[in-house]
Structure formats: C-alpha cells, structure tokens
Design a protein around this motif. Structure first.
Motif, PDB file in Angstrom:
ATOM      1  N   VAL A 160      -8.805   4.888  -0.428  1.00 44.17           N
ATOM      2  CA  VAL A 160      -7.761   5.679  -1.079  1.00 44.17           C
ATOM      3  C   VAL A 160      -7.793   5.471  -2.585  1.00 44.17           C
ATOM      4  O   VAL A 160      -7.575   6.403  -3.363  1.00 44.17           O
ATOM      5  CB  VAL A 160      -6.381   5.303  -0.483  1.00 44.17           C
TER       6      VAL A 160
ATOM      7  N   TRP B 199       0.286   4.333  -0.284  1.00 46.63           N
ATOM      8  CA  TRP B 199      -0.192   5.501   0.445  1.00 46.63           C
ATOM      9  C   TRP B 199       0.208   5.460   1.913  1.00 46.63           C
ATOM     10  O   TRP B 199       0.136   6.490   2.613  1.00 46.63           O
ATOM     11  CB  TRP B 199      -1.718   5.604   0.332  1.00 46.63           C
TER      12      TRP B 199
ATOM     13  N   CYS C 283      -7.863   8.142  -5.403  1.00 51.15           N
ATOM     14  CA  CYS C 283      -6.694   8.186  -6.289  1.00 51.15           C
ATOM     15  C   CYS C 283      -6.736   6.968  -7.195  1.00 51.15           C
ATOM     16  O   CYS C 283      -6.042   5.974  -6.944  1.00 51.15           O
ATOM     17  CB  CYS C 283      -5.407   8.216  -5.463  1.00 51.15           C
TER      18      CYS C 283
ATOM     19  N   ASP D 215      -7.561   0.981   1.925  1.00 52.68           N
ATOM     20  CA  ASP D 215      -6.961   0.991   0.596  1.00 52.68           C
ATOM     21  C   ASP D 215      -8.019   1.222  -0.484  1.00 52.68           C
ATOM     22  O   ASP D 215      -7.778   1.929  -1.456  1.00 52.68           O
ATOM     23  CB  ASP D 215      -6.224  -0.326   0.353  1.00 52.68           C
TER      24      ASP D 215
ATOM     25  N   TYR E 113       0.870  -1.181   0.000  1.00 53.66           N
ATOM     26  CA  TYR E 113       0.000   0.000   0.000  1.00 53.66           C
ATOM     27  C   TYR E 113       0.906   1.231   0.000  1.00 53.66           C
ATOM     28  O   TYR E 113       1.434   1.617   1.046  1.00 53.66           O
ATOM     29  CB  TYR E 113      -0.900   0.035   1.241  1.00 53.66           C
TER      30      TYR E 113
ATOM     31  N   CYS F 138      -1.398   3.614  -6.792  1.00 57.29           N
ATOM     32  CA  CYS F 138      -2.030   3.531  -5.478  1.00 57.29           C
ATOM     33  C   CYS F 138      -2.613   2.159  -5.193  1.00 57.29           C
ATOM     34  O   CYS F 138      -2.895   1.837  -4.047  1.00 57.29           O
ATOM     35  CB  CYS F 138      -3.135   4.580  -5.354  1.00 57.29           C
TER      36      CYS F 138
END
Length: 602
Positions: free
Chosen positions: A569, A489, A573, A566, A487, A578
């Motif tokens: 996000v 991010w 994104c 995730d 992940y 990502c």
C-alpha cells in the motif's frame, strides 16, 4: 539466529518491545483492555485527567474576564454553526447517494425472487441502505412491498436486518475524517466499528435462527394481535424543521419516485423534484345576460378553475444535468463541507473541552451510579441514546455526532457502546410512529415491519450487552482501532469488505443455490472458527496444542503479518498518512522474525 541477535541489539530493547506486542495481542484478544504503546505504559482508550493550565476565573482581571467570556461566546457560536452545517451536509450527502444509487437500489429491491433467499435478502438490505444512505427510505420501500403483496413478511425480516447493518456506514465515513491524528483516529474509528460490529454480530446470529424458527415474525404477529391499532400522527420532525430551510434551497428529491422504483411501478422520471404544489385560479363567467336576469353573479357552471403547477425553488430546479451528474456534484460538495465542519468541530471541542470544563463534561457523561447500582449506568445510557435519536429523528446524525466526541476523549468507548444501542432502539420507535401514520391499507404491514425492526435490536441488546462477558463488540472494536492507528488503510479495507465486497460475494453464492453456498461458505466458516480456536488456545493453553501450532511462525509472512500488505500500500500511496510510525515499524520487524516469534507464547 543472527537476525534475532541483530534485532535484540537494536536500541531500545526490542525484545521488550516484542513482549509488549505479545502483551498487546493477548490483552486485545482476551479481556478487551487497551494496548500498551511503545511510548510508555499509556492506555490510549482511557480518558485522561485533564489539567487546567490557565488562570481561574477569580484570578482574572475584569478585562480578562470580558475577553474570556467573548472568546467562549464566539467558540459556542462557531461550534453550533459548524454542527448545523455538519448536519446539513449529512442530509445533502444522503440526497447525493440517493441520486447516485436510487435506480440501482430500486432494481435491487423490486426483485422479489432474489429477496426470498435469506442471505440475499440480508445483503440486499445492506447494499440498498448503503446506496441511498437512509434506513428510513429502505424501510419505507420494504413496507410498500409488503403492503403491495410483492414481498411476504417472512422474506422482509432479513432485509430489515440488512437495513440495520447498512445504517452504520455513516459513522464509519465520519470517523475517517479524523485520520490526521493517529490517537484520535484510533478512538473515533473504534467507536464507529463498535456500532458496525454489533449490527453484524446480531444479524449473523439471528439470521439462521429466523430462517429456522421465525421468532421475530411470530413475536411481531403476537404483539400486533394483542394491540388495537389506531392510526396516529407522525413523530415530531425536529431535525428536518431546522435543516430544511437550507437544504431545500440546494436540492429537493421526490421520495415517491424511489418507492415507486422499489415496488415495481417503474418510472423514468428524474428524482429531482420540479413541482412543489399547485395554485387554483378561478375565472368568472362572462355572461351579462345571466347577471342582469338574476341581479347577481353568474352560476358556477359559467366559471372555470385552472390548476397551475408551482415550480420548486432550489439550485438544481429545471437543470439539464442527469441525476448521476447532480449526485456526483452534491457528493463532492457535501464531503468537502462535512470534512471541513468536522475538523472545525474537533478543533473547537479540543479547545473548549479542556481543563475544568472538559473534566466536568467527561465526568457527567461517563459517570456511574454508586455501588451496588453501577450496572444501571449503561441502561440509562441506552435510554438517553434512544431519547436523543427519537428527538433528532435520525440515528445517523446521532452516531456521527458521538464519534468526534470519542476522538477528543470526551466519551469513552464503554459509554458510547450503550449510547449506540439506544440509538438503534430510538430509530425503531420513530419508524413505529411513522408506520402508525400509514394509510389504512398499509397500516398492518407497516406496523409489523416496524415491530420486527424493534425486536431485532432488542434481541441484539439481550445478546451482546446484558451479560458483561458477552460484550464482544467492545474488544473487537478496540482491536480494529489499534490496527487502524498503525495501518490507516485498514479503515478503507474494513469499509469496502464489510459493506461492499463480502456482501456481494455472499449474495453471488446465495444466488447460485444453497448447494453452492454450503459447499463454499461451509468450509470457509469452519476454517475461520478453527483459526479462532487455535488463537485462543495459543494465548491461554499453549500446552494443549502441538508444538508447531503454538505460534504462527511456520506460515508465510503475508499470512501472519500486515507488514507486506502495508509495504504494498505504501508503494501505491507514498504519503506520510499511509505509513506506520517508526517505532511501530521497528516493532513489526522484530515481530516478523520467525525465531523471535517462535520464542513467544502467542
């Protein structure tokens, strides 16, 4: 049960995948060994045996040798040029952060009532260093405040701890430039995280001890009393000599303005330097009488000397833009150049350090002394890191140069760890020499603050390196690296939480009073320690726990897995960078199944 059967029937054997996940978590949490990826039994943290796929030098013809020599020369020139621009971009990045945050940092530092709180002092040291991107600037502000009696030595110790923590943000920013390759990003971010984790663990361990018994203050006072101080010269500023010809043409800053804001000498003048010196112009007297009488020049009283200020010559000299606007321009430009240079450095290193050359460099850097003296290798790496940092006069540049080498598998995490510890020691020795060059009225305070910084890092090495079992930053950094590889991010979340949000929250609670801090922070600390204890027992002694606590299946999904976060996000994104790889998503699907999770011993 149907969901678990479906999961088990998906090719390839996903129950084995769940076992691998469980094994990965167990390894990452106990021995610190590298995880086993779904691609096979490959340790992503191990340095591979590089094979030379090209022809040897003896097999090449004369033309081939000339071409290979020319290519090697061009690569070396490109690497040195990229490294030079990379270091210059770090300098400009520091100037940009100083333009953006110097006023805020000065307002933060000059509030000595807030700094008297140890927790607030630690947080302010972190935030101030992150804002100005220079531990030297933050340390000089603290020295000036102590010398001006605006801050006691005891209150300066937590601030110095925070300065040491805040300087590790640069390597974290550099590692994020390698996020295009998951494997390289895993190793680069793990390398930057090991530095930050070490600094945080040392600060959080020594802060309560310092508040209770003040060992660092007493030890520095004892060392100060045993030494006879003689003002000395400054350390050789090799790096500035190399980069100043280029960086001084872009922007020049007045460091006295930042220090003045921090010590309470408030000034509204711009941080951008406008005048770089003076020129004395002497005008002879125009009296023919005195000249005729004496037969010589007129006396000095008939002459006048005028001083004319010389303007600085850089890109933003005399600009009408505010410091904030110039800071944003320099920030964007320096980040662009930094990322481009870093990408070029990584490409050139990957092309150059392969085969026999790469194997030779990797072998030399990661070599150990023969048994039974293998344990001395790490301490030699500490000395090398301290010496190189002393020569470069910048710990940020040294750590930012090591991180890309970790990404291309030249330096292992186990070897980079002592190099970073040596870098911490190296930057304190340069600060000590700079303190010896201070004016006589600031000499004692400057040297004591520099000694506190030195003993703080030395205590961190004694805590987290001397005993191999206590080298906790290494397994924690590997865990962070594995998470960021899956992940991406998480890297941004780590950066924001570690250096901005959590410090701000702790500062707010500490300013509300010790009662509020204990009422809120105490239960949270107990909860974190309890979760860690249960997780350790789940992996090693599950029979000691009640049946319900032997796994986390009873918790909501968003509390025991990063997959819901995730997906959130990914919606915000929707890009390939990502999203996790397909195999990792399938693995997470099986791992989220409560029945499968309950059947595993976590």
């Amino acid at each position: 049960m149907p969901s678990s059967l479906t999961c088990a029937q998906d090719p390839p054997a996903t129950l084995d995948t769940v076992g691998l996940v469980d094994q990965r978590l167990g390894n990452a949490g106990t021995s610190g060994s590298a995880p086993i990826l779904e691609d096979g039994d490959v340790d992503p943290w191990a340095l591979p045996q590089l094979k030379d796929t090209g022809q040897s030098w003896k097999e090449l013809s004369t033309a081939g040798r000339v071409l290979q020599g020319a290519a090697g020369f061009l690569k070396a020139c490109g690497l040195l040029g990229s490294l030079y621009l990379f270091i210059c971009s770090l300098d400009i990045l520091s100037s940009a952060f100083q333009l953006l945050g110097s006023k805020v940092a000065g307002d933060i530092f000059k509030d000595n009532v807030v700094l008297s709180n140890p927790v607030a002092g630690l947080v302010i040291g972190v935030l101030g260093t992150v804002l100005v991107q220079s531990s030297s600037t933050s340390s000089s502000i603290v020295v000036s405040m102590v010398a001006s009696k605006l801050l006691t030595v005891r209150a300066s110790v937590p601030v110095i701890m925070g300065v040491n923590v805040g300087t590790s943000v640069t390597s974290t920013l550099v590692s994020m430039a390698q996020s295009g390759d998951r494997d390289a990003f895993r190793r680069a971010f793990g390398g930057s995280a090991v530095h930050g984790v070490f600094n945080w663990l040392t600060a959080l361990t020594l802060l309560p001890l310092e508040s209770a018994a003040a060992p660092l203050e007493r030890l520095s006072a004892l060392a100060l009393g045993a030494a006879s101080l003689q003002p000395g010269g400054r350390a050789p500023d090799i790096l500035k000599v190399l980069t100043r010809p280029l960086t001084s043409l872009i922007v020049q800053l007045d460091a006295d303005v930042i220090t003045g804001r921090g010590t309470g000498n408030a000034t509204n003048s711009s941080l951008i330097k406008r005048w770089c010196g003076t020129e004395v112009q002497t005008t002879a007297g125009n009296s023919s009488t005195c000249a005729a009488a004496t037969g010589g020049p007129c006396p000095a009283r008939n002459s006048s000397a005028a001083e004319e200020q010389l303007p600085c010559r850089h890109l933003f000299e005399g600009t009408a833009l505010a410091d904030l606007a110039v800071g944003f321009i320099l920030l964007a430009a320096s980040l662009l150049v930094l990322c481009a240079c870093l990408a070029l450095i990584v490409k050139l290193l990957s092309s150059t350090l392969r085969g026999r050359v790469g194997q030779a460099v990797s072998t030399v850097v990661n070599a150990d002394f023969p048994s039974p003296f293998g344990w001395l290798s790490g301490y030699l790496a500490i000395l090398v890191g301290a010496g190189l940092t002393f020569a470069l006069q910048s710990s940020s540049v040294f750590t930012a140069a090591v991180v890309p080498l970790m990404g291309v598998r030249v330096i292992s995490l186990e070897r980079a760890y002592p190099l970073f510890l040596g870098s911490n020691i190296g930057t304190t020795t340069t600060a000590l020499l700079a303190a010896l060059a201070s004016p006589s009225d600031m000499l004692i305070s400057a040297v004591q603050v520099a000694l506190i910084h030195f003993f703080f890092n030395l205590a961190g090495i004694l805590l987290w390196y001397v005993v191999p079992v206590l080298r906790l930053p290494i397994p924690l950094a590997k865990r962070f690296g594995d998470l960021t590889a899956r992940y991406r991010w998480v890297a941004v979340a780590y950066l924001l939480l570690s250096f901005l949000l959590l410090p701000l929250a702790a500062c707010g609670l500490s300013l509300a009073g010790s009662t509020v801090l204990a009422a809120v922070g105490g239960p949270l600390l107990v909860l974190v320690l309890l979760i860690i204890l249960v997780a350790i027992l789940q992996r090693h002694r599950p029979a000691w726990l009640p049946r319900r606590l032997r796994s986390w299946a009873w918790l909501p999904l968003w509390l025991r897995s990063l997959e819901p976060w995730d997906r959130l996000v990914s919606r915000c994104c929707p890009c390939k960078a990502c999203s996790p790889p397909q195999a990792a998503a399938k693995e997470a699907h099986c791992y989220e199944n409560p029945e499968v999770l309950a059947s595993q011993q976590l």
